[in-house]
Design a protein around this motif. Structure first.
Motif, PDB file in Angstrom:
ATOM      1  N   GLU A  15      53.273  55.902  26.383  1.00 58.02           N
ATOM      2  CA  GLU A  15      52.322  57.018  26.221  1.00 58.02           C
ATOM      3  C   GLU A  15      50.880  56.513  26.279  1.00 58.02           C
ATOM      4  O   GLU A  15      50.014  57.128  26.908  1.00 58.02           O
ATOM      5  N   GLY A  16      50.622  55.379  25.629  1.00 61.84           N
ATOM      6  CA  GLY A  16      49.277  54.806  25.656  1.00 61.84           C
ATOM      7  C   GLY A  16      48.879  54.352  27.046  1.00 61.84           C
ATOM      8  O   GLY A  16      47.731  54.546  27.475  1.00 61.84           O
ATOM      9  N   PHE A  17      49.810  53.747  27.783  1.00 64.20           N
ATOM     10  CA  PHE A  17      49.516  53.287  29.144  1.00 64.20           C
ATOM     11  C   PHE A  17      49.278  54.468  30.085  1.00 64.20           C
ATOM     12  O   PHE A  17      48.406  54.418  30.962  1.00 64.20           O
ATOM     13  N   ARG A  19      48.052  57.371  29.217  1.00 64.12           N
ATOM     14  CA  ARG A  19      46.720  57.875  28.863  1.00 64.12           C
ATOM     15  C   ARG A  19      45.611  57.053  29.507  1.00 64.12           C
ATOM     16  O   ARG A  19      44.539  57.558  29.819  1.00 64.12           O
ATOM     17  N   ALA A  20      45.859  55.757  29.641  1.00 65.96           N
ATOM     18  CA  ALA A  20      44.860  54.857  30.224  1.00 65.96           C
ATOM     19  C   ALA A  20      44.855  54.914  31.754  1.00 65.96           C
ATOM     20  O   ALA A  20      44.068  54.208  32.390  1.00 65.96           O
ATOM     21  N   HIS A 267      43.529  61.706  19.341  1.00 60.68           N
ATOM     22  CA  HIS A 267      44.419  62.411  20.288  1.00 60.68           C
ATOM     23  C   HIS A 267      45.670  62.950  19.622  1.00 60.68           C
ATOM     24  O   HIS A 267      46.642  63.289  20.319  1.00 60.68           O
ATOM     25  N   PRO A 401      50.759  55.045  19.911  1.00 63.49           N
ATOM     26  CA  PRO A 401      50.123  55.291  21.207  1.00 63.49           C
ATOM     27  C   PRO A 401      48.625  54.985  21.238  1.00 63.49           C
ATOM     28  O   PRO A 401      48.119  54.519  22.272  1.00 63.49           O
ATOM     29  N   GLU A 405      47.096  52.508  23.955  1.00 60.15           N
ATOM     30  CA  GLU A 405      46.051  52.937  24.889  1.00 60.15           C
ATOM     31  C   GLU A 405      44.906  51.921  24.940  1.00 60.15           C
ATOM     32  O   GLU A 405      44.391  51.602  26.021  1.00 60.15           O
ATOM     33  N   SER A 406      44.521  51.390  23.793  1.00 49.32           N
ATOM     34  CA  SER A 406      43.455  50.386  23.750  1.00 49.32           C
ATOM     35  C   SER A 406      43.863  49.123  24.500  1.00 49.32           C
ATOM     36  O   SER A 406      43.067  48.531  25.235  1.00 49.32           O
ATOM     37  N   ALA A 408      46.078  48.918  26.921  1.00 53.67           N
ATOM     38  CA  ALA A 408      46.124  49.246  28.348  1.00 53.67           C
ATOM     39  C   ALA A 408      44.726  49.283  28.956  1.00 53.67           C
ATOM     40  O   ALA A 408      44.513  48.792  30.072  1.00 53.67           O
ATOM     41  N   ASN A 409      43.775  49.867  28.243  1.00 53.64           N
ATOM     42  CA  ASN A 409      42.408  49.949  28.761  1.00 53.64           C
ATOM     43  C   ASN A 409      41.782  48.566  28.930  1.00 53.64           C
ATOM     44  O   ASN A 409      41.059  48.309  29.897  1.00 53.64           O
TER      45      ASN A 409
END
Length: 418
Positions: A15-17, A19-20, A267, A401, A405-406, A408-409
């Motif tokens: 989910e985090g990836f 989002r990124a 989020h 997540p 996301e962090s 992944a970014n």
């Protein structure tokens, strides 16, 4: 950039990836309930991309069945969730499925980590053989086969911090064995213990995150700036209706008024005017009596309930020397909670709601919020019948997540800089 997610669980890391800005090609997971959750989330992302999100919202409000929802999702999307155990018996089948799904596209990233029980300090302490004979100790070897086959630019491997101290019978470090094997496959691997609370997650959750880079040199591991929203755990409860034990709703629950911003910045709240799975476990009168004691002690000077403080007639364990903190309040006035783990699926004793008037343990939605899952994320059971237990287990095993996301970014930045 395309990725595959191995040992996916409910898909918190994925989910985090997503989002990124990364694109999932496949999720591979052994647990059927988690695969249903992944398929439902695949449906969410597909319907959102095609401006048909209303169908998903109908589903999580119980207006259409899961079968009807899945009928709206193309076969290729649903087939991206592969419900097979990773290992010698199935790897060729999994490779073929992923090859069919990816077409001519490359796999840029592999993410995911094998089950953590074999490396967990608690798991080892409770097992008479200290998990020495557990086959899950060596699932990293299967992970390495996927690196060898797909040759991604990077991989992200998540596990419990017990991995740092886990050793074989002859004293070899599993962590070092992993790094050596990944090096054989062409990956320089670096790792750090990262804390979820440093990423804006209101939970004290430490995990070891290994990042491998194809033909990489030393010193590439990203530096993460700490995020502090300056709120307490109370934030996750503020807009949720009060519940008594055994009450609530699997489906649409309208929010109470909320005047903060944490739920939006993290989020968790993402545009809907309702959430789901805010349904409390039933509890015995005895448990509710203990929960009340625990909350009263916390309210009276932030004291934790010791098992030996419980009236004798309420004690059900003869062990009064270890695990004496088995009843614990999720303190609303602290900046982060205790770690949410899969044991929450067995009972709620370690996750007592801080509001004494509600006198219960956390709902799946409250636990999911501590993990920063968005409120429109729906956790499935094996059948279409709803399963609170399956939801708790998936939530406890997940990567938050917001943290994912962090990560992944930062990796996206690394690739851009290259």
């Amino acid at each position: 950039m395309n990725f595959i997610d191995l040992f996916s669980g409910a898909g918190g890391l994925s989910e985090g990836f997503i989002r990124a800005g990364f694109t999932p090609v496949a999720h591979v997971e052994i647990d059927k309930a988690a695969c249903n959750t992944l398929t439902t989330r695949v449906g969410y992302h597909y319907l959102k991309r095609t401006n048909n999100l209303a169908h998903y919202l109908d589903y999580i409000q119980n207006k259409i069945s899961r079968t009807e929802l899945y009928a709206l999702i193309p076969d290729k999307e649903r087939e991206s969730v592969i419900n097979l155990p990773i290992g010698e018996e199935n790897n060729r089948i999994i490779f073929d499925k992923i090859d069919s799904l990816k077409g001519g596209k490359s796999i840029d990233f592999i993410i995911g980590g094998p089950p953590c029980q074999a490396y967990s300090i608690v798991g080892r302490s409770r097992d008479e053989n200290r998990m020495q004979g557990d086959s899950r100790n060596y699932l990293f070897k299967e992970y390495a086969k996927f690196l060898e086959y797909y040759q991604p630019k990077y991989f992200v491997f998540e596990n419990v911090i017990g991995l740092k101290s886990a050793k074989t019978k002859d004293g070899k470090s599993y962590l070092q064995m992993m790094c050596d094997l990944f090096k054989e496959k062409g990956y320089h691997t670096e790792y750090e213990v990262l804390e979820a609370k440093d990423f804006g997650v209101l939970q004290n959750r430490k995990r070891i995150i290994l990042i491998g880079k194809k033909n990489g040199e030393e010193g590439f591991y990203p530096k993460f700036e700490k995020v502090n929203f300056n709120v307490t755990v109370s934030e996750i409860f503020k807009d949720l209706p009060k519940l008594q034990a055994g009450t609530g709703n699997y489906y649409a629950t309208k929010y109470n008024k909320y005047d903060g911003d944490y739920l939006f910045k993290s989020h968790i709240r993402n545009g809907l005017d309702f959430t789901t799975q805010h349904i409390a476990r039933p509890h015995t009168e005895q448990d509710k009596g203990i929960y009340k004691l625990a909350v009263e002690k916390w309210e009276n000077g932030q004291q934790r309930l010791n098992y030996n403080d419980i009236p004798t007639e309420w004690q059900t364990h003869k062990n009064t020397k270890s695990f004496v903190d088995r009843f614990k309040v999720v303190a609303a006035d602290l900046p982060y909670s205790q770690t949410v783990v899969a044991h929450i699926s067995k009972d709620g004793h370690y996750y007592i709601h801080p509001d004494i008037s509600q006198n219960r343990s956390l709902t799946p939605r409250e636990a999911a919020r501590l993990q920063t899952f968005p409120d429109d994320f729906y956790f499935e059971g094996v059948s279409e019948k709803q399963s609170r237990t399956a939801a708790y287990k998936q939530i406890g095993n997940a990567v938050p997540p917001l943290m994912a996301e962090s990560i992944a970014n930062k990796l996206k930045e690394l690739i851009r800089n290259e």
